[in-house]
Design a protein around this motif. Sequence first.
Motif, PDB file in Angstrom:
ATOM      1  N   ASN A   7      16.071  18.400  -5.181  1.00  0.00           N
ATOM      2  CA  ASN A   7      16.999  17.330  -4.837  1.00  0.00           C
ATOM      3  C   ASN A   7      16.736  16.740  -3.456  1.00  0.00           C
ATOM      4  OD1 ASN A   7      18.347  17.689  -7.271  1.00  0.00           O
ATOM      5  ND2 ASN A   7      19.681  19.242  -6.409  1.00  0.00           N
ATOM      6  N   GLN A   8      15.746  17.264  -2.769  1.00  0.00           N
ATOM      7  CA  GLN A   8      15.411  16.797  -1.435  1.00  0.00           C
ATOM      8  C   GLN A   8      14.090  16.031  -1.473  1.00  0.00           C
ATOM      9  OE1 GLN A   8      15.626  19.759   1.681  1.00  0.00           O
ATOM     10  NE2 GLN A   8      16.679  21.113   0.278  1.00  0.00           N
ATOM     11  N   PRO A   9      13.895  15.119  -0.532  1.00  0.00           N
ATOM     12  CA  PRO A   9      12.606  14.447  -0.480  1.00  0.00           C
ATOM     13  C   PRO A   9      11.515  15.412  -0.031  1.00  0.00           C
ATOM     14  CG  PRO A   9      14.030  13.676   1.302  1.00  0.00           C
ATOM     15  CD  PRO A   9      14.838  14.603   0.451  1.00  0.00           C
ATOM     16  N   ALA A  10      10.327  15.204  -0.543  1.00  0.00           N
ATOM     17  CA  ALA A  10       9.170  15.972  -0.107  1.00  0.00           C
ATOM     18  C   ALA A  10       8.731  15.454   1.259  1.00  0.00           C
ATOM     19  CB  ALA A  10       8.030  15.816  -1.111  1.00  0.00           C
ATOM     20  N   LEU A  11       8.045  16.273   1.998  1.00  0.00           N
ATOM     21  CA  LEU A  11       7.434  15.858   3.252  1.00  0.00           C
ATOM     22  C   LEU A  11       5.931  15.880   3.016  1.00  0.00           C
ATOM     23  CD1 LEU A  11       7.627  15.106   6.232  1.00  0.00           C
ATOM     24  CD2 LEU A  11       7.587  17.563   6.750  1.00  0.00           C
ATOM     25  N   LEU A  12       5.296  14.730   3.186  1.00  0.00           N
ATOM     26  CA  LEU A  12       3.875  14.607   2.889  1.00  0.00           C
ATOM     27  C   LEU A  12       3.077  14.229   4.117  1.00  0.00           C
ATOM     28  CD1 LEU A  12       4.086  12.495  -0.408  1.00  0.00           C
ATOM     29  CD2 LEU A  12       4.155  14.979  -0.159  1.00  0.00           C
ATOM     30  N   GLU A  13       1.816  14.615   4.117  1.00  0.00           N
ATOM     31  CA  GLU A  13       0.848  14.120   5.089  1.00  0.00           C
ATOM     32  C   GLU A  13      -0.080  13.202   4.305  1.00  0.00           C
ATOM     33  OE1 GLU A  13      -2.696  15.613   8.064  1.00  0.00           O
ATOM     34  OE2 GLU A  13      -1.456  17.100   7.069  1.00  0.00           O
ATOM     35  N   TYR A  14      -0.100  11.926   4.674  1.00  0.00           N
ATOM     36  CA  TYR A  14      -0.865  10.926   3.937  1.00  0.00           C
ATOM     37  C   TYR A  14      -2.274  10.814   4.497  1.00  0.00           C
ATOM     38  CZ  TYR A  14       3.796   9.688   2.394  1.00  0.00           C
ATOM     39  OH  TYR A  14       5.061   9.737   1.878  1.00  0.00           O
ATOM     40  N   PRO A  16      -6.497   9.201   3.586  1.00  0.00           N
ATOM     41  CA  PRO A  16      -7.123   8.022   2.990  1.00  0.00           C
ATOM     42  C   PRO A  16      -7.361   8.140   1.485  1.00  0.00           C
ATOM     43  CG  PRO A  16      -8.690   9.201   4.362  1.00  0.00           C
ATOM     44  CD  PRO A  16      -7.352   9.853   4.558  1.00  0.00           C
ATOM     45  N   ASN A  17      -7.450   9.349   0.974  1.00  0.00           N
ATOM     46  CA  ASN A  17      -7.748   9.537  -0.452  1.00  0.00           C
ATOM     47  C   ASN A  17      -6.671  10.295  -1.204  1.00  0.00           C
ATOM     48  OD1 ASN A  17     -10.348   8.305  -0.248  1.00  0.00           O
ATOM     49  ND2 ASN A  17     -11.036  10.159   0.777  1.00  0.00           N
ATOM     50  N   GLY A  18      -5.564  10.552  -0.561  1.00  0.00           N
ATOM     51  CA  GLY A  18      -4.497  11.309  -1.203  1.00  0.00           C
ATOM     52  C   GLY A  18      -3.502  11.791  -0.178  1.00  0.00           C
ATOM     53  N   PHE A  19      -2.649  12.701  -0.606  1.00  0.00           N
ATOM     54  CA  PHE A  19      -1.642  13.235   0.301  1.00  0.00           C
ATOM     55  C   PHE A  19      -1.533  14.734   0.108  1.00  0.00           C
ATOM     56  CE2 PHE A  19       0.517  11.483  -3.447  1.00  0.00           C
ATOM     57  CZ  PHE A  19       1.179  12.601  -3.935  1.00  0.00           C
ATOM     58  N   ARG A  20      -1.025  15.387   1.143  1.00  0.00           N
ATOM     59  CA  ARG A  20      -0.829  16.825   1.119  1.00  0.00           C
ATOM     60  C   ARG A  20       0.664  17.102   1.252  1.00  0.00           C
ATOM     61  NH1 ARG A  20      -2.488  21.333   5.432  1.00  0.00           N
ATOM     62  NH2 ARG A  20      -1.291  19.914   6.730  1.00  0.00           N
ATOM     63  N   VAL A  21       1.171  17.995   0.428  1.00  0.00           N
ATOM     64  CA  VAL A  21       2.590  18.339   0.446  1.00  0.00           C
ATOM     65  C   VAL A  21       2.836  19.372   1.541  1.00  0.00           C
ATOM     66  CG1 VAL A  21       4.518  19.295  -0.876  1.00  0.00           C
ATOM     67  CG2 VAL A  21       2.812  17.857  -2.015  1.00  0.00           C
ATOM     68  N   LEU A  22       3.668  19.003   2.521  1.00  0.00           N
ATOM     69  CA  LEU A  22       4.033  19.905   3.610  1.00  0.00           C
ATOM     70  C   LEU A  22       5.355  20.605   3.323  1.00  0.00           C
ATOM     71  CD1 LEU A  22       3.163  17.586   6.635  1.00  0.00           C
ATOM     72  CD2 LEU A  22       1.726  19.340   5.566  1.00  0.00           C
ATOM     73  N   ARG A  23       6.247  19.932   2.585  1.00  0.00           N
ATOM     74  CA  ARG A  23       7.520  20.515   2.139  1.00  0.00           C
ATOM     75  C   ARG A  23       7.759  20.029   0.722  1.00  0.00           C
ATOM     76  NH1 ARG A  23      11.921  18.384   5.383  1.00  0.00           N
ATOM     77  NH2 ARG A  23      12.053  16.806   3.789  1.00  0.00           N
ATOM     78  N   THR A  24       8.004  20.953  -0.174  1.00  0.00           N
ATOM     79  CA  THR A  24       8.178  20.584  -1.569  1.00  0.00           C
ATOM     80  C   THR A  24       9.425  19.740  -1.788  1.00  0.00           C
ATOM     81  OG1 THR A  24       9.318  22.641  -2.073  1.00  0.00           O
ATOM     82  CG2 THR A  24       6.944  22.600  -2.445  1.00  0.00           C
ATOM     83  N   GLY A  25       9.342  18.910  -2.769  1.00  0.00           N
ATOM     84  CA  GLY A  25      10.423  18.032  -3.193  1.00  0.00           C
ATOM     85  C   GLY A  25       9.905  17.229  -4.370  1.00  0.00           C
ATOM     86  N   TRP A  45       0.670   4.032   0.235  1.00  0.00           N
ATOM     87  CA  TRP A  45       1.119   4.624   1.491  1.00  0.00           C
ATOM     88  C   TRP A  45       0.216   4.153   2.617  1.00  0.00           C
ATOM     89  CZ3 TRP A  45      -0.973   7.751  -2.388  1.00  0.00           C
ATOM     90  CH2 TRP A  45      -2.244   8.249  -2.152  1.00  0.00           C
ATOM     91  N   SER A  46       0.681   4.395   3.831  1.00  0.00           N
ATOM     92  CA  SER A  46      -0.089   4.059   5.020  1.00  0.00           C
ATOM     93  C   SER A  46      -0.457   5.342   5.741  1.00  0.00           C
ATOM     94  CB  SER A  46       0.733   3.171   5.960  1.00  0.00           C
ATOM     95  OG  SER A  46       0.099   3.076   7.222  1.00  0.00           O
ATOM     96  N   VAL A  47      -1.756   5.541   5.946  1.00  0.00           N
ATOM     97  CA  VAL A  47      -2.217   6.691   6.717  1.00  0.00           C
ATOM     98  C   VAL A  47      -1.804   6.510   8.173  1.00  0.00           C
ATOM     99  CG1 VAL A  47      -4.263   7.958   7.497  1.00  0.00           C
ATOM    100  CG2 VAL A  47      -4.154   7.075   5.152  1.00  0.00           C
ATOM    101  N   HIS A  49       0.721   4.724   9.523  1.00  0.00           N
ATOM    102  CA  HIS A  49       2.165   4.828   9.750  1.00  0.00           C
ATOM    103  C   HIS A  49       2.782   6.088   9.141  1.00  0.00           C
ATOM    104  CE1 HIS A  49       2.342   0.820  11.441  1.00  0.00           C
ATOM    105  NE2 HIS A  49       1.618   0.387  10.410  1.00  0.00           N
ATOM    106  N   GLN A  50       2.017   6.790   8.293  1.00  0.00           N
ATOM    107  CA  GLN A  50       2.495   7.993   7.617  1.00  0.00           C
ATOM    108  C   GLN A  50       3.807   7.727   6.890  1.00  0.00           C
ATOM    109  OE1 GLN A  50       0.947  11.343   7.305  1.00  0.00           O
ATOM    110  NE2 GLN A  50      -0.640   9.770   7.571  1.00  0.00           N
ATOM    111  N   GLU A  51       3.775   6.698   6.013  1.00  0.00           N
ATOM    112  CA  GLU A  51       4.945   6.356   5.215  1.00  0.00           C
ATOM    113  C   GLU A  51       4.524   5.845   3.849  1.00  0.00           C
ATOM    114  OE1 GLU A  51       6.864   3.719   8.002  1.00  0.00           O
ATOM    115  OE2 GLU A  51       5.708   2.006   7.294  1.00  0.00           O
ATOM    116  N   ALA A  52       5.447   5.953   2.908  1.00  0.00           N
ATOM    117  CA  ALA A  52       5.199   5.592   1.510  1.00  0.00           C
ATOM    118  C   ALA A  52       5.865   4.268   1.171  1.00  0.00           C
ATOM    119  CB  ALA A  52       5.747   6.684   0.602  1.00  0.00           C
ATOM    120  N   TYR A  53       5.339   3.608   0.128  1.00  0.00           N
ATOM    121  CA  TYR A  53       5.870   2.329  -0.338  1.00  0.00           C
ATOM    122  C   TYR A  53       5.997   2.364  -1.861  1.00  0.00           C
ATOM    123  CZ  TYR A  53       3.994   1.449   4.256  1.00  0.00           C
ATOM    124  OH  TYR A  53       3.693   1.550   5.593  1.00  0.00           O
TER     125      TYR A  53
END
Length: 67
Positions: A7-14, A16-25, A45-47, A49-53
Amino acid sequence: MLMSSRNQPALLEYGPNGFRVLRTGRFVLCAVSGVEIGLEDLRYWSVEHQEAYASAELATKRLTGEG
């Protein structure tokens, strides 16, 4: 009341070719619209700015300074 990670948002590291999950969600929030984006649907996403769209249009809007 405790919330499960589903029920919580994941925390990702974005990257250039994908993202890594730092906190599950199960989702992340769009940096422009605030809408939930399921990780399985995340395509933009933007590497820098480290944000998703939620869409290509929203990413363009943000990255061109319109959003």
